[in-house]
Design an enzyme around this catalytic site. Structure first.
Site, PDB file in Angstrom:
ATOM      1  N   GLU A  64       0.799  -1.290  -0.247  1.00 10.10           N
ATOM      2  CA  GLU A  64      -0.196  -0.194   0.022  1.00 10.10           C
ATOM      3  C   GLU A  64       1.114   1.371  -0.209  1.00 10.10           C
ATOM      4  OE1 GLU A  64      -3.009   0.152   3.149  1.00 10.10           O
ATOM      5  OE2 GLU A  64      -3.701   1.922   2.599  1.00 10.10           O
ATOM      6  N   ASN A 211     -12.399  -1.137  -0.918  1.00  9.71           N
ATOM      7  CA  ASN A 211     -11.791  -1.734   0.054  1.00  9.71           C
ATOM      8  C   ASN A 211     -12.527  -1.336   1.469  1.00  9.71           C
ATOM      9  OD1 ASN A 211      -9.271  -2.926   1.848  1.00  9.71           O
ATOM     10  ND2 ASN A 211      -9.307  -0.688   2.340  1.00  9.71           N
ATOM     11  N   GLU A 212     -12.495  -2.189   2.434  1.00  3.99           N
ATOM     12  CA  GLU A 212     -13.337  -1.916   3.884  1.00  3.99           C
ATOM     13  C   GLU A 212     -14.305  -0.654   3.605  1.00  3.99           C
ATOM     14  OE1 GLU A 212     -10.196  -1.279   6.767  1.00  3.99           O
ATOM     15  OE2 GLU A 212      -9.731  -3.251   6.642  1.00  3.99           O
ATOM     16  N   TYR A 278      -6.804  -8.962  11.458  1.00  3.76           N
ATOM     17  CA  TYR A 278      -5.639  -8.719  12.312  1.00  3.76           C
ATOM     18  C   TYR A 278      -5.543  -9.417  13.630  1.00  3.76           C
ATOM     19  CZ  TYR A 278      -4.398  -5.521   8.361  1.00  3.76           C
ATOM     20  OH  TYR A 278      -4.376  -4.960   7.254  1.00  3.76           O
ATOM     21  N   GLU A 334      -6.429  -9.005   3.620  1.00  3.21           N
ATOM     22  CA  GLU A 334      -5.433  -8.352   4.836  1.00  3.21           C
ATOM     23  C   GLU A 334      -5.587  -9.147   6.194  1.00  3.21           C
ATOM     24  OE1 GLU A 334      -5.959  -4.230   5.563  1.00  3.21           O
ATOM     25  OE2 GLU A 334      -6.514  -3.779   3.548  1.00  3.21           O
ATOM     26  N   GLN A 382       2.123  -6.059   5.719  1.00  5.23           N
ATOM     27  CA  GLN A 382       2.351  -5.789   4.124  1.00  5.23           C
ATOM     28  C   GLN A 382       3.547  -6.054   3.641  1.00  5.23           C
ATOM     29  OE1 GLN A 382       0.939  -1.896   2.992  1.00  5.23           O
ATOM     30  NE2 GLN A 382      -0.951  -2.113   4.080  1.00  5.23           N
TER      31      GLN A 382
HETATM   32  O1  AHR Z   1      -3.085  -2.647   6.273  1.00  7.22           O
HETATM   33  C1  AHR Z   1      -3.182  -1.399   6.744  1.00  7.22           C
HETATM   34  C2  AHR Z   1      -4.625  -0.707   6.761  1.00  7.22           C
HETATM   35  O2  AHR Z   1      -5.554  -1.618   7.538  1.00  7.22           O
HETATM   36  C3  AHR Z   1      -5.486  -0.866   5.212  1.00  7.22           C
HETATM   37  O3  AHR Z   1      -4.846   0.370   4.640  1.00  7.22           O
HETATM   38  C4  AHR Z   1      -6.944  -1.012   5.652  1.00  7.22           C
HETATM   39  O4  AHR Z   1      -7.640  -1.494   4.638  1.00  7.22           O
HETATM   40  C5  AHR Z   1      -6.742  -1.824   7.024  1.00  7.22           C
HETATM   41  O5  AHR Z   1      -7.807  -0.962   7.896  1.00  7.22           O
END
Ligand code: AHR
Length: 529
Positions: A64, A211-212, A278, A334, A382
């Site tokens: 990103e 995205n999101e 996450y 992600e 990432q």
């Molecule tokens: O990976 C960092 C961020 O986490 C991304 O930009 C977003 O999609 C997510 O909230």
């Protein structure tokens, strides 16, 4: 008597205090330490019963415009003193080639929904600048744009995965982006591409429609997003034989309603629906240090990481209801650890990467292998300098992280047949979570070689593992081990080999298969011929 009562009362008080202390100690044992361990595990692998191919895209990456992921991490420009090939830094490029990255997601993340691709094409000195509102308000000069990304994918030999702007972009803008990239004919966007020095179209398979979209991608409801998905995706055309695999912006973690609504309202208009998960303490306040943590925090991390299996299963159950033939893929585009930004670092979401992160990678990849029938892609967040990165850089310096080594050890699973596996082992406990101390997956590649990846997450105790692989005639076994002095160990620019893989010769053949003593806090990759 009065005195006696006082003594009695104080005794009760001290007893209560003692009981409280004992209780607390008991809770601590329950919460923070390992439960009774035998140190013996049994794994059964059915080497002749595999049916599902492990989608190579599970080993995907994500880049990103965030911190120094692109600028400084991948792209330094042709005039940089850092050795580079056409602007891409050589050290990073070479390290990434080694991973055989199957797919790379770009340009975000949250950045994608504010990105206007036309600002990132043409002569670099003429490209307009923008403010990266999501990530620190830094000025983005658009010097890395569409051509630079697609050329990078060609150099890495990976599929590009484009994340389209639905939040602040238009249908026309997204439609033209697909045309610019993939049209072979005399179309307006193809003409512009040619003016920018690229005659032939690139191949584009994976396209994310937002995205999101429930958050940074537009704060939408699932119903509203479903309608927008239908509209935006309609105009993502398939030019000149290019086949698109369209991915809807999916749920975060436990948001099952989002997945349900999309399955109901979008259905087979999408080929994939994403999921973000996450390993993170929460979204408010400190997320904890990447390197300074104790055993209890380590075990909490293992529990939170392993919870992804339950989350994936629940999203899959919803998908199964609407799509029993499993046509739509679950794309975990992600995932990974998220700690506090490294103290002293000025690069957004830059974090160190310890043996603990290596375990998160190892356990998660074992889980994705298991659900490969539905999990068609995953992209760790990432690739360079951001969150659970493969590589960290600082100016001309570069270091490979423990997570990099896990991906390198696990790449043998890509495209191989997943083998059914059963694991009987000790448990570890963190809070109300009890989980296995051993995680493993196995696959058979096209040459008939069997690969087992295995993690012993117990920080203190080795595991003696018997692997039952009846009917497999073993002629040769070799292996690689990733371990370190402590679960907190990590690599730095000055000490880049604190956590590094080494040859492992501890697997012995037995009548039934293998016997392996796996040291505490170790990750193995075993090759069996
Ligand atoms: O990976 C960092 C961020 O986490 C991304 O930009 C977003 O999609 C997510 O909230």
């Amino acid at each position: 008597m009065y005195l006696n009562i006082i003594n009695w009362e104080s005794k009760i008080k001290s007893n209560i205090i003692h009981m409280k202390k004992t209780f607390l100690a008991f809770i601590c044992v329950l919460t923070f330490s390992v439960s009774a361990q035998t140190g013996i595990s049994k794994i059964t692998i059915q080497a002749d019963k595999g049916t599902n191919i492990i989608n190579k895209e599970i080993y995907g990456q994500f880049a990103e415009h965030l911190g120094t992921c692109i600028y400084g991490g991948i792209w330094v420009g042709e005039n940089s003193p850092i050795p580079n090939t056409k602007g891409y830094r050589n050290d990073v490029l070479n390290a990434l080639k080694e991973l055989h990255i199957p797919v790379l997601r770009w340009p975000g993340g949250c950045f994608a929904d504010e990105y206007h691709w036309m600002d990132g094409i043409g002569p670099r000195e003429k490209r307009p600048k923008m403010v990266n509102n999501n990530w620190g308000g830094v000025v983005e000069d658009n010097s890395f744009g569409t051509n630079e990304f697609f050329n990078l994918c060609e150099m890495l030999g990976c599929e590009p995965y484009l994340s389209g702007n639905v939040g602040s972009g238009t249908v026309e803008e997204l439609a033209k982006w697909v045309e610019y990239i993939t049209s072979a004919g005399d179309s307006p966007m193809a003409r512009i591409r040619r003016q920018n020095g690229r005659e032939n179209p690139w191949k584009l398979k994976y396209i994310g429609v937002g995205n999101e979209s429930w958050g940074c991608g537009g704060s939408m409801t699932p119903e509203y997003y479903s309608d927008l998905y239908r509209r935006y995706s309609t105009y993502c055309r398939e030019y000149d034989g290019n086949k698109l695999f369209k991915i809807a912006s999916g749920a975060s973690d436990y948001d099952y309603k989002w997945t349900e609504t999309l399955m109901k309202n979008v259905g087979n208009r999408m080929q994939g629906v994403s999921l973000h998960y996450y390993t993170c303490k929460g979204w408010n306040g400190s997320k904890g240090s990447a390197t300074k943590f104790d055993t209890s925090e380590y075990l909490w991390t293992m529990g939170k990481c392993l919870e992804i299996e339950d989350v994936v299963k629940k999203h899959i159950a919803i998908m199964d209801k609407y799509d029993p033939q499993q046509k739509t893929g679950l794309m975990v585009d992600e995932w990974g650890t998220w700690w506090d930004q490294e103290p002293g670092s000025h690069s957004a979401l830059y974090q160190q990467n310890s043996m603990r992160d290596a375990f998160v990678a190892a356990l998660t990849l074992n889980i994705f292998n298991k659900y490969t029938e539905r999990v068609k892609m995953a992209n760790i967040a990432q690739v360079v300098n951001v969150l659970q990165a493969m590589i960290l850089t600082d100016g001309p310096k570069m270091v490979l992280t423990p997570s990099y080594y896990v991906f390198n050890m696990y790449k043998v699973h890509m495209g191989a047949t997943n083998l059914p596996i059963d694991i009987q082992c000790d448990s570890l406990v963190s809070g109300d979570k009890k989980f296995a101390s051993v995680s493993a997956s196995a696959s058979k590649d096209s040459k008939g070689t069997i690969h087992i990846t295995l993690a012993n997450i117990d920080p203190d105790k080795e595991q003696k593992i018997e692997i039952d692989m009846a009917n497999v005639k073993i002629t040769k076994v070799s292996g690689t081990i990733l371990t370190a002095k402590t679960i907190q160990s990590y690599n730095t620019f000055d000490n880049p080999n604190e956590v590094a893989p080494a040859a492992f010769n501890g697997a012995k053949t037995t009548k039934k298969g293998l016997a392996i003593t796996v040291p505490a806090k170790a990750i193995l990759s075993i090759e069996i011929q």
